[in-house]
Structure formats: structure tokens, C-alpha cells
Design an enzyme around this catalytic site. Sequence first.
Site, PDB file in Angstrom:
ATOM      1  N   ASN A 153       0.879  -1.173   0.019  1.00  9.11           N
ATOM      2  CA  ASN A 153      -0.136   0.071   0.068  1.00  9.11           C
ATOM      3  C   ASN A 153       0.670   1.239   0.182  1.00  9.11           C
ATOM      4  O   ASN A 153       1.294   1.619   1.082  1.00  9.11           O
ATOM      5  CB  ASN A 153      -0.953  -0.012   1.261  1.00  9.11           C
ATOM      6  CG  ASN A 153      -1.904   1.196   1.362  1.00  9.11           C
ATOM      7  OD1 ASN A 153      -1.732   2.248   0.653  1.00  9.11           O
ATOM      8  ND2 ASN A 153      -2.705   1.161   2.161  1.00  9.11           N
ATOM      9  N   ARG A 155      -2.647  -2.355  -3.246  1.00  6.88           N
ATOM     10  CA  ARG A 155      -3.682  -1.440  -3.150  1.00  6.88           C
ATOM     11  C   ARG A 155      -3.593  -0.045  -4.025  1.00  6.88           C
ATOM     12  O   ARG A 155      -3.003   0.791  -4.019  1.00  6.88           O
ATOM     13  CB  ARG A 155      -3.949  -0.919  -1.704  1.00  6.88           C
ATOM     14  CG  ARG A 155      -5.284   0.200  -1.616  1.00  6.88           C
ATOM     15  CD  ARG A 155      -5.073   0.952  -0.198  1.00  6.88           C
ATOM     16  NE  ARG A 155      -6.248   1.792  -0.115  1.00  6.88           N
ATOM     17  CZ  ARG A 155      -5.990   3.102   0.425  1.00  6.88           C
ATOM     18  NH1 ARG A 155      -4.728   3.536   1.121  1.00  6.88           N
ATOM     19  NH2 ARG A 155      -7.209   3.658   0.497  1.00  6.88           N
ATOM     20  N   HIS A 168     -12.801   3.252   0.009  1.00  2.65           N
ATOM     21  CA  HIS A 168     -12.847   2.129   0.925  1.00  2.65           C
ATOM     22  C   HIS A 168     -13.595   0.944   0.753  1.00  2.65           C
ATOM     23  O   HIS A 168     -14.090   0.036   1.489  1.00  2.65           O
ATOM     24  CB  HIS A 168     -13.764   2.822   2.263  1.00  2.65           C
ATOM     25  CG  HIS A 168     -12.806   3.606   3.396  1.00  2.65           C
ATOM     26  ND1 HIS A 168     -13.656   4.539   3.842  1.00  2.65           N
ATOM     27  CD2 HIS A 168     -11.735   3.843   3.414  1.00  2.65           C
ATOM     28  CE1 HIS A 168     -12.856   5.364   4.469  1.00  2.65           C
ATOM     29  NE2 HIS A 168     -11.597   4.936   4.354  1.00  2.65           N
ATOM     30  N   ARG A 180     -11.657  15.848   7.650  1.00  4.75           N
ATOM     31  CA  ARG A 180     -12.463  16.118   6.333  1.00  4.75           C
ATOM     32  C   ARG A 180     -13.788  16.522   6.745  1.00  4.75           C
ATOM     33  O   ARG A 180     -14.643  15.957   7.520  1.00  4.75           O
ATOM     34  CB  ARG A 180     -12.404  15.119   5.158  1.00  4.75           C
ATOM     35  CG  ARG A 180     -11.298  14.836   4.660  1.00  4.75           C
ATOM     36  CD  ARG A 180     -11.350  13.663   3.507  1.00  4.75           C
ATOM     37  NE  ARG A 180     -10.112  13.034   3.166  1.00  4.75           N
ATOM     38  CZ  ARG A 180     -10.032  11.795   3.338  1.00  4.75           C
ATOM     39  NH1 ARG A 180     -11.090  10.756   3.550  1.00  4.75           N
ATOM     40  NH2 ARG A 180      -8.889  11.230   3.021  1.00  4.75           N
ATOM     41  N   GLU A 228      -8.182  -5.241   5.022  1.00  5.47           N
ATOM     42  CA  GLU A 228      -8.265  -5.054   3.470  1.00  5.47           C
ATOM     43  C   GLU A 228      -6.964  -5.752   2.753  1.00  5.47           C
ATOM     44  O   GLU A 228      -7.115  -6.354   1.776  1.00  5.47           O
ATOM     45  CB  GLU A 228      -7.987  -3.530   3.401  1.00  5.47           C
ATOM     46  CG  GLU A 228      -9.440  -2.654   3.636  1.00  5.47           C
ATOM     47  CD  GLU A 228      -8.751  -1.301   3.667  1.00  5.47           C
ATOM     48  OE1 GLU A 228      -9.209  -0.544   2.944  1.00  5.47           O
ATOM     49  OE2 GLU A 228      -8.392  -1.040   5.028  1.00  5.47           O
TER      50      GLU A 228
END
Length: 415
Positions: free
Chosen positions: A7, A99, A189, A250, A396
Site C-alpha cells: 500500500n 492497493r 474504502h 475532512r 483489506e
Amino acid sequence: MNVLVLNCGSSTVKFQIIATDLDRIAQDADERLARGLVERIGGEAIITFEAAGVEARRSTAPVRDTRAAVETIIRWVTSEGSGIGAVKSVADVHAVGHRVVHGGERFTHSVAITDDVLRGIEDCIELAPLHNPANIRGIQAAREVFGAGLPQVAVFDTAFHQTLPDYAYLYALPYQWYRRHRIRRYGFHGTSHRYVAYRYRKLRGIEREGTNVITLHLGNGCSAAAIRAGDSVDTSMGLTPLEGLVMGTRSGDIDPAIGDFIAAKEGLTAQEVDSVLNKQSGLMGISGLTNDMRELLDESRESGDRRARLAIEIFCYRVSKYVGAYLAAMGGADAVVFTGGIGENSPEIRARVCERLAWMGVGLDAALNESHTDRREGVISREGSRLLVYVIPTDEELLIARDTVRSVRGVPQRY
Ligand code: ADP
């Protein structure tokens, strides 16, 4: 097969090595051999390595770029002292799974990386200017380190949400903006939502077609997904990860007119406004203290800080509002699943979200809720709750490793 899962971010490379294969997948017997992180690439990097049964090791060393980071990882993995018996040389790494953040509309599943696929990932750079270039550097670095012959597979954050119907992914904007510039909801996601939906159906012993669930990934970034008959039919992040739930830094949903308004008031450029919405809003913006939910919970408990409390309340309110919206969007659901750092570890946040759903007969078992932390998975709703509530720690990397194996072995991917 030993799969290296990478990743790659702008200045970090996270990795895991997972031993898995088709029979191991069938028996749920995949084995995590090692994991680690190289941070602050480009300068004096911080390197953390961890292998099964061996104490975590932290060190610093200059690491120039992504390729040097991958080399550093492999040097450690294959070294005597790493404690990973199964990987003694580069040849013991059998495939690499990456990823990749943005797959646009082209990539609806994980794919073996060819030159053409690489060009497709490059085409999505304008949709994810910060992320895709780093992912591409990771792919190129792995090619250089392992040779072009080693299978590499791309697993996209957006792919799982490619089943959204057009009325859910289109914004009410001039249609040609979609045609010309591909402006639409993509969602992110996806690998996490897909993984927890998969675990949920395993835990319940049901089929994919019977999986009707709302998944809540609450970490630093937060998103919700409506999953009907196993497919994602709506999700809260949009063209970018800025839309939807309140996140660490965010804003999530806001009136789009705020951007111009505040730019004029405070003399900010469009880029500066964008940066505030992404980096100084959310929990951080409201509390003025931190983007870290654990610290906010401590602060509100210990000192009753008003803005810390407000940040938590707005966060939970927005999550429960999305659950309500998705129940309507998908015509009812059987369960809500919490995942991500906050969703997996905070009984308090789960309780506060679910309290807002009490009107419709959702109730938690207080003891079960309290005891589900530290990667414990299972049901936390009380007997008779109208919706089941689950905690399912996300993984993941496992899904990336499994997709990689399936791609290499040429069997269809299970979504
Ligand atoms: P990322 O999205 O970067 O992968 P994580 O999924 O690890 O992040 O989530 C990080 C968030 O999880 C932080 O806000 C952190 O405070 C929160 N978190 C972790 N443990 C707890 C806890 N015990 N209680 C509340 N929040 C927690």
C-alpha cells in the site's frame, strides 16, 4: 503462495506478507507472516517491521524513494534475523498485490497488472492526483525489484462500488460534466466494505444474495455503504473522499456554496479552501483540538470540553442520519456493521449512533458492545433488535492477498 501486499502512499509504504492459496482461502487458513511500514520516504525514514512471534522492530535509515523502500522491506524480510522462515530469498515472494486508490469506471474488479492496465491506472490520475501516482510508483518499484515476470495484481478502492445504479452515482449537475469529465460518485474504502460484508455473511452463514447490510467504516477517513444482495448500491464518499460522513480532518457533506463564500470572506484561493476542507475540518475543525477520536472522548470525559463534545455529537449524528437514508435507499436492511479504528474500538461511539436508531427498535447489548474491542468480531445488538448490529474488524490486506492469488490461479474473484 507468499503474497507481498503493498500500500504505497506519497511518503509511506505499508506492507504485509500473507501466505495463502486457494485451499487456504477455502479453509480460512491464510497466514500473516510479516507486516510493516516505511514512513517519511525521501529523507531519514522511520521503519517498523513485525513478524509473527518476533518482537516489533523500529529503526531509522535514509530511504530515497519508493523503490528504495521496497528494497529495504525485502532486505529485512529475507534476512536471517527477521524470523520469517518461509521467505529466504526474493524468489520466495510469489506475487505482489497492490492497493490502488482509483480505478475509475474501467476497473470493476481486481486485475493482473499489464502495461495496458498500468495505462488505465495512469488515466485515473486526474481523479486521484495524490494517490494514483504513488500507487504507480509502487508497481514500478516492484517490477524493478522482482523482475517483470512476477505476477502483480491491482486491487482498487473504488471497484466494489461500481455496482451503484446510475441514479445513485450521478450528481444533479449538467450531464455533460459526467460525459466529458467523468464527474460522478465513485466511492472509496471499497475493499474494506467488501471485506466486512463478506465476513458478515460468513458469520451468519448466509449467501451473498441474502446480504443486506449497511457497513460503516469509521477511521480517520469515514464512509458508509448500502449493500443489497451483496452489491454496493450506495456509498457516502463521492468523486473524492471528501463527501459524506464527518471525518478526522475532512468536512464530509457541506453546502457547495460555502467554498465561494468563505473564499471571498477570507481571501482564500480555491486550493486553499480545498485544503481546509480536507485537512482542517471534521473532528479537528469543530473541536479545534485534534482529529483523534480517542483523544476527543478522553477530553470530553475529563474536562467536559464543549467543542470536543460537539464534535463527537456531530460525528454520531451524521452517521445515524446516513443509516436512516440508506435504510430508505435499499428498502430496509438486516444489519449494521461497524469497522475502522473508531468503529472497531469505541463502544461509546457505537452506543451513541445506535441510540439515535432506538425509535425504530434498534438496541445494543451493553455488555457485548463493551467487550467488542481489540479486533474481536461478532454481534453486539440485543435479542429482538430490529436490526442486527455487528463489529467486524476490517482486513483489506487479506482481501488484496486473496484477490492476488485468485488472479494468479485464474479463478473468478468473489465479490
Ligand atoms: P485510518 O483511517 O487512518 O486507517 P484507523 O482506522 O486506524 O485510521 O482509525 C483511526 C481512528 O480510530 C482515530 O480517530 C482513533 O482515535 C480512533 N480510535 C482508535 N482506537 C480507539 C478507541 N479505543 N476509542 C475511540 N477511538 C479510537
